[in-house]
Design a protein around this motif. Sequence first.
Motif, PDB file in Angstrom:
ATOM      1  N   LEU A  11      11.180  29.327 -23.313  1.00 57.17           N
ATOM      2  CA  LEU A  11      10.427  28.768 -21.765  1.00 57.17           C
ATOM      3  C   LEU A  11       9.838  29.715 -21.574  1.00 57.17           C
ATOM      4  CD1 LEU A  11      14.103  27.212 -20.767  1.00 57.17           C
ATOM      5  CD2 LEU A  11      12.537  26.131 -21.852  1.00 57.17           C
ATOM      6  N   ARG A  36      16.023  19.637 -22.359  1.00 62.27           N
ATOM      7  CA  ARG A  36      16.757  20.542 -22.229  1.00 62.27           C
ATOM      8  C   ARG A  36      17.315  21.092 -20.796  1.00 62.27           C
ATOM      9  NH1 ARG A  36      12.710  24.826 -25.096  1.00 62.27           N
ATOM     10  NH2 ARG A  36      14.240  26.688 -25.004  1.00 62.27           N
ATOM     11  N   GLU A  41      16.958  31.459 -18.417  1.00 60.59           N
ATOM     12  CA  GLU A  41      15.992  30.746 -18.718  1.00 60.59           C
ATOM     13  C   GLU A  41      14.692  31.694 -17.581  1.00 60.59           C
ATOM     14  OE1 GLU A  41      14.650  26.171 -16.789  1.00 60.59           O
ATOM     15  OE2 GLU A  41      15.988  27.678 -15.365  1.00 60.59           O
ATOM     16  N   SER A  47      12.768  25.255 -15.227  1.00 59.51           N
ATOM     17  CA  SER A  47      10.928  24.150 -16.159  1.00 59.51           C
ATOM     18  C   SER A  47      11.603  24.290 -17.101  1.00 59.51           C
ATOM     19  CB  SER A  47      11.256  26.791 -16.641  1.00 59.51           C
ATOM     20  OG  SER A  47      12.396  26.860 -16.664  1.00 59.51           O
ATOM     21  N   GLY A  48      13.111  23.855 -18.186  1.00 66.46           N
ATOM     22  CA  GLY A  48      13.327  22.760 -18.601  1.00 66.46           C
ATOM     23  C   GLY A  48      12.823  21.936 -19.251  1.00 66.46           C
TER      24      GLY A  48
END
Length: 292
Positions: A11, A36, A41, A47-48
């Motif tokens: 990520l 995800r 992170e 941001s997954g």
Amino acid sequence: LLVGAPQARALPGQGANRTGGLFACPLSPAPSDCWRVPIDEGGELGSGGGPGGGVPARLTPPRAPPVDPQRESKENQWLGVSVKSQGPGGKIVTCAHRYEVRHRVRQPLETRDVIGRCFVLSQDLRVRDELDGGEWKFCEGRPQGHERFGTCQQGLAAAFSPDRRYVLLGAPGTYNWKGTLRVEQLNQSSLDLLRPDAGPFEAGGEKDQDPSLIPVPANSYFGFSVDSGPGLTRPQQLSFVTGAPRANHTGAVVILRRDSANRLVAEAVLAGQQLTSAFGHALAVLDLDSDG
């Protein structure tokens, strides 16, 4: 369905190219609705990659501290190498057995210790209580070097006990790859912590840290596979089982019990019969008839 992908790309906030990851896949007719799970992170929010590229809002985690390359590395850490669930209402655990802690980077006495780490999450895949998060790193802060705890590789195997009281963490790189197994209690109430079987328990001793107490030679990979179950050697008593697939060049499986000194003591050793057969590479405890 929870799926580990230990070679997944990193990520944006993880400071690496490949870190591995954990994915959640609803069991639905749609073939591409896996997303995800937003853990580890490294300072990024949301941001997954969930359905359509985003994380469900209810799973947006708190901001994590940024990766400090002077202290740690997540490159090729293999997050998702092991994934286990306690079942409905319980915890989940997933591990990165190649997570690296660094000291004195770019100095003459630089060290890079592949200790590994594990993440525990609640049923909704969020950090909910003091047990949850990625601070499951029992080799951190211990004596370094491959002959001690510098290559622990904790989490190559992980499991929960069937009574839901313990999490089992295999660390096959400990003690010159002899390996070890650690069992930690998940119940954190004051009454639970005062019980004589509260632990933590460790092969070699949680306090002794003596590899001679582990009944396999160096380079055995003890802790490569783990499980537990009641009634294996004594009625209604919980036993812990671990594989050592390189023991004596054939492999072995060791059945252990807890003792009053926070040690896991071997009760039986099942030896492999063929050279290089890797006996103990994987295992599962099974009760065929529910009466032991």
